[in-house]
Design a protein around this motif. Sequence first.
Motif, PDB file in Angstrom:
ATOM      1  N   MET A  21       0.733  -1.168   0.076  1.00  0.00           N
ATOM      2  CA  MET A  21       0.066   0.019  -0.100  1.00  0.00           C
ATOM      3  C   MET A  21       0.861   1.388  -0.065  1.00  0.00           C
ATOM      4  N   CYS A  22       1.867   1.342   0.666  1.00  0.00           N
ATOM      5  CA  CYS A  22       2.725   2.513   1.072  1.00  0.00           C
ATOM      6  C   CYS A  22       4.305   1.954   1.502  1.00  0.00           C
ATOM      7  N   ARG A  23       5.020   3.032   1.431  1.00  0.00           N
ATOM      8  CA  ARG A  23       6.238   2.918   1.783  1.00  0.00           C
ATOM      9  C   ARG A  23       6.591   3.951   3.050  1.00  0.00           C
ATOM     10  N   TRP A  24       7.445   3.636   3.744  1.00  0.00           N
ATOM     11  CA  TRP A  24       7.895   4.505   4.898  1.00  0.00           C
ATOM     12  C   TRP A  24       9.159   4.400   5.726  1.00  0.00           C
ATOM     13  N   LEU A  25       9.647   5.501   6.339  1.00  0.00           N
ATOM     14  CA  LEU A  25      10.735   5.403   6.926  1.00  0.00           C
ATOM     15  C   LEU A  25      10.857   6.100   8.486  1.00  0.00           C
ATOM     16  N   ALA A  26      11.505   5.836   9.538  1.00  0.00           N
ATOM     17  CA  ALA A  26      11.690   6.487  10.512  1.00  0.00           C
ATOM     18  C   ALA A  26      13.117   6.623  11.006  1.00  0.00           C
ATOM     19  N   TYR A  27      13.531   7.538  11.541  1.00  0.00           N
ATOM     20  CA  TYR A  27      14.787   7.752  11.783  1.00  0.00           C
ATOM     21  C   TYR A  27      15.068   8.339  13.158  1.00  0.00           C
ATOM     22  N   SER A  28      16.190   7.936  13.927  1.00  0.00           N
ATOM     23  CA  SER A  28      16.478   8.760  15.377  1.00  0.00           C
ATOM     24  C   SER A  28      17.753   8.672  15.615  1.00  0.00           C
ATOM     25  N   GLY A  29      18.367   9.416  16.115  1.00  0.00           N
ATOM     26  CA  GLY A  29      19.708   9.537  16.294  1.00  0.00           C
ATOM     27  C   GLY A  29      20.346  11.069  16.344  1.00  0.00           C
ATOM     28  N   GLU A  30      21.359  11.159  16.016  1.00  0.00           N
ATOM     29  CA  GLU A  30      22.230  12.477  15.770  1.00  0.00           C
ATOM     30  C   GLU A  30      21.389  13.433  14.796  1.00  0.00           C
ATOM     31  N   ALA A  31      21.193  14.804  15.095  1.00  0.00           N
ATOM     32  CA  ALA A  31      20.565  15.391  14.087  1.00  0.00           C
ATOM     33  C   ALA A  31      21.262  15.488  12.849  1.00  0.00           C
ATOM     34  N   LEU A  32      20.282  15.386  11.709  1.00  0.00           N
ATOM     35  CA  LEU A  32      20.924  15.513  10.368  1.00  0.00           C
ATOM     36  C   LEU A  32      19.987  15.850   9.433  1.00  0.00           C
ATOM     37  N   GLN A  33      20.364  16.147   8.305  1.00  0.00           N
ATOM     38  CA  GLN A  33      19.416  16.571   7.063  1.00  0.00           C
ATOM     39  C   GLN A  33      18.750  15.443   6.705  1.00  0.00           C
TER      40      GLN A  33
END
Length: 280
Positions: free
Chosen positions: A1-13
């Motif tokens: 149906m969809c695609r997603w991503l989630a990030y955590s850690g040091e701040a980045l672009q």
Amino acid sequence: MCRWLAYSGEALQPSLVILDAQHSLVAQSLNSPLGNETVNGDGFGFGWYPENNEPGSQPAFFHSIEPAWNDQNLRELTRSIRSPLFFSHVRAAGGPPIQQTNCHPFRHENWMFMHNGFLTEFSKVKRDLTYAVDPSLYPNILGTTDSEVLFNLALTLGLKDDPIAAMAATIRKVESVGRDHGVAFPMQGTVAVTDGATMWAFRYSSQMRSRTLFHSTDVETLWEMYPDAERFKLFGPNARLIVSEPLNDLPGVFQEVPESTALVVESSGYHHEPFLAADD
């Protein structure tokens, strides 16, 4: 149906993974090799916490009904900010209309939520599930997706206190109502949720044939595995990604999350927990 991503850690672009990776989320919106739909062009969303993310900070949002590959504002935004925790989602509409209020992620106070999958025959169960949402939360349901109802039902059932127990109770409610209406396999998908500090991800379907889900290998291991890969040096040692499908083809960079698993991502790393086994 969809695609997603989630990030955590040091701040980045955010553009580093949303735009610039070999199989970035924007690339997956055009061509998703592991998705049930190759193209995910029915809008997108990006939600992020500020660089100086304090406990209780509310995330900011950008939603659009444009295809992600065709939106210059997404490029400008993800290259201009830095964030220590963000969600992004590209949508393949399975029935609900293409409108901004149907774009993920969804937000309540400092919480974010997104979903890849569906509640089978949602039209049959929508009334019962929506009525099960706490009346104080009902006005927050602005769109028409099953995912937004799922989020508010989870909030009703204690998401803020115990996300794993609340998601288990929510899915069991979906399955109970679905089967009361003759739906054999009511729940399908992967879910991501965060309070701005910890991330939780869930891979589960009633049929035990869930959508794909992966997480990145810890960065210090990647530095050892690929010492000449300049790209990996752009990530700090606490960088962690959860994705619908890998962002590159390098062996060992992403690991599949097992079926019926809750994945917890916090400062100490990744933790897997069994989630809703068939005999629960």
